[in-house]
Design an enzyme around this catalytic site. Structure first.
Site, PDB file in Angstrom:
ATOM      1  N   ARG A   1       0.821  -1.217   0.000  1.00 27.61           N
ATOM      2  CA  ARG A   1       0.000   0.000   0.000  1.00 27.61           C
ATOM      3  C   ARG A   1       0.855   1.267   0.000  1.00 27.61           C
ATOM      4  NH1 ARG A   1      -4.813  -1.162   3.569  1.00 27.61           N
ATOM      5  NH2 ARG A   1      -5.740  -1.974   1.660  1.00 27.61           N
TER       6      ARG A   1
ATOM      7  N   GLU B   1      -6.462  -1.058  -4.248  1.00 22.55           N
ATOM      8  CA  GLU B   1      -5.770  -1.404  -3.001  1.00 22.55           C
ATOM      9  C   GLU B   1      -6.305  -0.606  -1.809  1.00 22.55           C
ATOM     10  OE1 GLU B   1      -1.571  -2.223  -2.937  1.00 22.55           O
ATOM     11  OE2 GLU B   1      -1.544  -2.527  -5.102  1.00 22.55           O
TER      12      GLU B   1
END
Length: 384
Positions: A244, A365
């Site tokens: 991330r 994501e």
């Protein structure tokens, strides 16, 4: 020339500075790929990145077990995104697609796949999302039913990056160990496995290989499971914890390129006999862009530094980095388009391409609003 002064920050070691400099020089010399055929361009970029040795950073080396260096991943994504969005995508998906194998794979699984993906000889993909469970992973319905020495997969995955060109998929399916998140497991599924088909290819405003995968009585050996049965949610979240911040780094690369293009524009474009930069309102926009870029970089490399220095989880730090950096990159690029005037919306211009590229990063994501929920819950958790 993009600002490089951030490399002197204490988050980095000399090896990170050397990596950033070497990759920037390589990308300047090598990346010039025709994007008219997206699949072909991605395949070519994966091969180039493999030949250049850059994909060795995307997964662990089975011969010399190490951990993924998140600062290196972020620097590579930032640099590639600044040069070419599709090159960043090609690198990122090699890492995300094999992240579960790097972090949780058995030695034989790592030995079978990671040397190939690290060399650019095989393309990987991460198959988590379903039509009814984008951010709500616990609501996944795809099943993996035990049958003798096999699991039989049934269901669909959608919005899968590298779908249609990948050689191997990391697939998450419900094994029935428990309801919700605790019932998911992770599997390695080669693309040529009978029962796995490409149900649909998905077109987006910034073209990338995307597809819906269909699994119909797709039989895989029990040895294909990554980690323990029922550990799929934990595996997926651990992988996203690592990758991330790299999404945020890609957004930062886009923002840096937008600022570079804008500085050239406002110093070479004249209005009433003076450079556009002489207008105080323009200077105000430039200042806002510079502040947003530095603030993003601080959040990104704080998260990456924390993970590399032993933090077991960086959920809060990664969420902050992704939320702020992707949202602010959108703002930086919007200002760049505005300051380019009509040329800012001319098809094919660098800032026009950046405008299309950045939007998806605020969704995939973990969408921005999901990051806000994560940050709020993590903050409350530290308060209790």
């Amino acid at each position: 020339m993009a600002d490089r002064s951030f490399l002197d920050w204490p988050f980095f070691e000399n090896r990170h500075r050397d990596l950033a400099d070497a990759l920037d020089a390589w990308a300047s010399a090598k990346i010039n790929v025709d994007h008219s055929d997206t699949d072909a361009a991605c395949k070519s970029l994966v091969a180039m990145l493999g030949d250049g040795g850059w994909l060795t950073h995307s997964a662990v080396d089975p011969e010399t077990p190490t951990t993924l260096d998140v600062r290196s991943l972020c620097l590579i994504r930032e640099t590639l995104a600044r040069h070419d969005g599709l090159a960043d995508f090609a690198f990122a998906m090699q890492g995300l697609g094999t992240g579960a194998i790097s972090l949780f794979g058995k030695p034989e699984q790592q030995t079978e796949w990671l040397p190939r993906t690290r060399a650019g000889h095989a393309i990987s993909a991460f198959a988590l999302t379903e039509s009814q469970s984008g951010s709500d992973v616990a609501n996944s319905t795809m099943t993996a039913t035990a049958d003798g020495n096999s699991y039989v997969l049934n269901g669909e995955k959608t919005w899968i990056s590298n779908g249609g060109i990948a050689d191997v998929y990391t697939v998450f399916a419900r094994t029935g160990d428990a309801p919700g998140a605790k019932g998911l497991s992770a599997f390695i599924v080669p693309s040529d496995t009978p029962g796995l088909t490409i149900a649909d290819r998905i077109d987006t405003i910034a073209p990338h290989p995307l597809a819906t995968l269909r699994f119909a009585d797709c039989r895989i050996p029990k040895s294909a499971m990554i980690g323990d049965s029922g550990a799929g949610f934990k595996i997926a979240m651990s992988v996203l914890d690592v990758f991330r911040p790299t999404v945020a780094a890609a957004a930062l690369g886009f923002a840096r390129r937008a600022l570079d293009e804008t500085l050239t524009r406002v110093t070479t474009r004249h209005v009433q006999g003076a450079p556009l930069f002489d207008l105080q309102m323009v200077q105000g926009h430039i200042a806002d862009m510079a502040v947003d870029i530095d603030a993003s970089a601080l959040l990104i490399y704080r998260a990456a530094w924390a993970k590399d220095n032993g933090a077991p989880r960086i959920t809060r730090e990664a969420a902050m980095a992704k939320l702020f950096s992707t949202d602010q990159a959108q703002s930086v690029i919007d200002k760049a388009v505005q300051l380019h005037g009509g040329d800012g919306v001319r098809s094919g211009e660098p800032v026009e391409k950046l405008y299309r590229e950045i939007r998806a990063l605020r969704i995939y994501e973990g969408a921005s609003d999901v990051q806000r929920v994560i940050i709020a819950r993590q903050t409350m958790g530290t308060h209790i």
